[in-house]
Design a protein around this motif. Structure first.
Motif, short mmCIF file in Angstrom:
data_model
loop_
_atom_site.label_atom_id
_atom_site.label_comp_id
_atom_site.label_asym_id
_atom_site.label_seq_id
_atom_site.Cartn_x
_atom_site.Cartn_y
_atom_site.Cartn_z
N MET A 1 0.84 -1.20 0.00
CA MET A 1 0.00 0.00 0.00
C MET A 1 0.87 1.25 0.00
SD MET A 1 -3.17 -0.71 2.57
CE MET A 1 -2.13 -0.38 4.00
N ALA A 2 0.41 2.27 -0.69
CA ALA A 2 1.10 3.56 -0.66
C ALA A 2 0.82 4.25 0.66
CB ALA A 2 0.62 4.43 -1.82
N GLU A 3 1.85 4.77 1.28
CA GLU A 3 1.69 5.50 2.54
C GLU A 3 1.93 6.99 2.27
OE1 GLU A 3 3.49 5.82 7.08
OE2 GLU A 3 3.96 4.06 5.84
N VAL A 4 0.85 7.75 2.25
CA VAL A 4 0.88 9.18 1.95
C VAL A 4 0.41 9.92 3.20
CG1 VAL A 4 -0.02 11.01 0.44
CG2 VAL A 4 0.41 8.70 -0.48
N ILE A 5 1.28 10.69 3.81
CA ILE A 5 0.97 11.28 5.11
C ILE A 5 1.31 12.77 5.15
CG2 ILE A 5 1.32 9.09 6.33
CD1 ILE A 5 4.08 10.15 7.20
N PRO A 6 0.66 13.51 6.06
CA PRO A 6 1.02 14.92 6.25
C PRO A 6 2.36 15.04 6.96
CG PRO A 6 -0.67 14.27 7.82
CD PRO A 6 -0.47 13.09 6.92
N PHE A 7 2.93 16.23 6.92
CA PHE A 7 4.22 16.46 7.58
C PHE A 7 4.34 17.93 7.97
CE2 PHE A 7 4.85 17.54 3.20
CZ PHE A 7 5.89 18.45 3.14
N ARG A 8 5.28 18.20 8.85
CA ARG A 8 5.56 19.57 9.28
C ARG A 8 6.58 20.19 8.33
NH1 ARG A 8 7.98 19.52 14.66
NH2 ARG A 8 7.82 21.78 14.46
N GLY A 9 6.07 20.85 7.31
CA GLY A 9 6.93 21.40 6.28
C GLY A 9 7.70 22.62 6.76
N LYS A 120 8.25 -3.53 -5.85
CA LYS A 120 7.03 -3.79 -5.09
C LYS A 120 5.78 -3.34 -5.83
CE LYS A 120 6.87 -3.44 -0.63
NZ LYS A 120 6.94 -2.96 0.78
N GLY A 121 5.94 -2.51 -6.87
CA GLY A 121 4.81 -2.11 -7.70
C GLY A 121 3.93 -1.04 -7.08
N ILE A 122 4.37 -0.43 -5.99
CA ILE A 122 3.59 0.62 -5.33
C ILE A 122 3.91 1.99 -5.95
CG2 ILE A 122 3.19 1.81 -3.14
CD1 ILE A 122 3.84 -0.88 -1.76
N ILE A 123 5.18 2.23 -6.15
CA ILE A 123 5.66 3.44 -6.82
C ILE A 123 6.43 2.98 -8.05
CG2 ILE A 123 7.15 5.46 -6.62
CD1 ILE A 123 6.55 5.42 -3.60
N LEU A 124 6.06 3.53 -9.21
CA LEU A 124 6.63 3.03 -10.46
C LEU A 124 7.31 4.15 -11.24
CD1 LEU A 124 3.70 0.75 -11.67
CD2 LEU A 124 5.84 0.01 -10.62
N PRO A 125 8.46 3.87 -11.85
CA PRO A 125 9.12 4.83 -12.72
C PRO A 125 8.65 4.64 -14.15
CG PRO A 125 10.52 2.94 -12.46
CD PRO A 125 9.24 2.63 -11.70
#
Length: 441
Positions: A1-9, A120-125
């Motif tokens: 699974m893709a893990e997309v999270i907020p952050f303190r930029g 892993k096929g989650i993020i692809l170039p």
């Protein structure tokens, strides 16, 4: 699974830097030496000093473009020119721009995304990379411990995740707003509501992410993570080096534009150019169009229309130094399958850049892989006029004018686990650098 999270930029402090246009730039890899100098002159805290510092004759292992970037970054944080947000956030952005005579708007979400190996096929170039460029970016990351430019990535969003969840926020006054040096209007909103960010994270978990622009930076981030892990006792999956900053945009966004990446080549043997058309006649139907040698800026309308009309038939334009003609080469049916059916998968055979690379550059011009990998002998332009002008000036020997790669082709190649030739796509506009930074320490 893709893990997309907020952050303190980390962001520019607008109480000190009141004009964000004066400190922002495109990504480092599209900035010319002339533009680098202009950005240096635009503002003493322009982000150019972080992403593409100047080199000097007196550079040493302890004082060079990378160490100076790190010193500037730390100094700007210490002085309050840069500040870190207090709450984790997603950063919703819009960019308004003109392309092909239309006014367009593209949405993007800047977030932290967990690094994953491509297998892993989650993020692809979808494109190959230059080792030299990755080394350069790695040296910068090792001393700065931050992502300064987000990686431009795509995902399929037919359910309109961003539009549905962010509609209320977009109606509010942006947290940042400016028009850059190219006339593009940028807006940014912080999304900090845990309910909203949580929904976005859950929705994005099922997505496949396709890298559009920033392959070098992504592969460097993987290397950097491993380097940090090897130098950090007690390194865990929660360490920020496990993540990279991405700008995520929908493939279905009406503002998604891909421009062509025309090829300009130098050091091409005159005899190879002299016999190119005669050799190509076995594989292409060739039409000639005259160009006024006294007006190289003007590429005939018949050429532009002919190129566009042949977008589905693999039409490639050619212009050579000392030849007052443009050529339109239309690939004959079945050529690519007959010549490369066993060697090149179908998703790649369908690309104009593959026709150019395998059939024209390698077979007809005789280039080997080392020649193709030599970044000093090739350049790229996005308009036929600029490509033709640079050949007329003698800077390059030959220009190949292409139609843009389509978004469905990008997805097909990536999903097949394949890699396009370098610079097969030019997503426009590039994601601006200077809105948000991602600290990795």
């Amino acid at each position: 699974m893709a893990e997309v999270i907020p952050f303190r930029g980390v962001v520019y402090n607008t109480d000190i830097v009141t004009d964000l246009a004066a400190v922002s730039t495109p990504p480092y890899d599209v900035i010319s030496p002339e533009e680098q100098a202009a950005f240096y002159a635009a503002h003493p805290e322009n982000v150019i000093r972080l992403i593409l510092g100047k080199t000097g004759d007196a550079d040493s292992p302890t004082d060079n473009r990378y160490t100076r970037s790190a010193r500037d970054y730390e100094d700007w944080l210490r002085k309050g020119v840069l500040v870190q947000d207090q709450a984790p956030a997603f950063y919703l952005t819009t960019v308004e721009f003109a392309a092909a005579g239309r006014s367009l708007k593209r949405y993007g979400l800047i977030a932290r995304v967990r690094l994953e190996p491509f297998d892993k096929g989650i993020i692809l170039p979808h494109e190959t990379t230059f080792s030299k460029v990755k080394t350069d970016r790695f040296e910068l990351m090792k001393v700065c411990h931050a992502n300064f430019s987000p990686i431009f990535s795509l995902y399929s969003d037919r359910e309109n995740i961003l539009e549905t969840l962010m509609a209320a926020v977009v109606r509010q006054t942006p947290d940042m707003e400016f028009t850059d040096t190219y006339g593009h209007r940028h807006c940014l909103w912080r999304i900090t509501d845990p309910d909203v960010t949580g929904r976005v994270t859950r929705k994005m978990a099922a997505k496949t992410i396709y890298i559009a622009d920033g392959h070098h930076r992504y592969e460097t981030a993987l290397t950097y993570r491993d380097w940090v892990a090897g130098h950090t006792p007690g390194f865990t999956d929660a360490h920020p080096a496990n993540y990279v900053m991405m700008y995520l945009s929908s493939m279905e966004d009406p503002g998604m534009v891909i421009l062509p990446a025309h090829r300009l080549l130098k050091a091409v043997a005159p005899e190879a150019m002299d016999r190119l058309m005669s050799r190509a006649a076995s594989f292409f139907d060739i039409a000639e169009i005259s160009v006024d040698p006294g007006d190289p800026e003007r590429v005939p309308t018949t050429f532009i229309k002919g190129l566009a009309a042949g977008a589905e038939q693999h039409v490639i334009g050619v212009f050579m130094r000392h030849d007052p003609r443009l050529f339109l080469m239309t690939l004959k049916p079945g050529v690519m399958k007959d010549r490369f059916g066993d060697a090149v998968p179908a998703a790649l055979r369908d690309l104009d850049v593959t026709v150019l690379t395998r059939l024209i550059l390698m077979d007809l011009l005789g280039f080997d892989q080392a020649r193709l990998d030599n970044e000093n002998l090739i350049a790229y332009e996005t308009t036929p006029q600029k490509a033709v002008r640079r050949v007329c000036s003698g800077e390059y020997d030959i220009a190949f004018i292409l139609n843009p790669t389509r978004i469905d082709q990008v997805r097909a190649v990536a999903e097949s686990g394949l890699i396009m030739p370098r610079k097969s796509t030019y997503f426009y506009p590039k994601v601006i650098t200077g809105q948000v930074f991602n600290p990795l320490a």
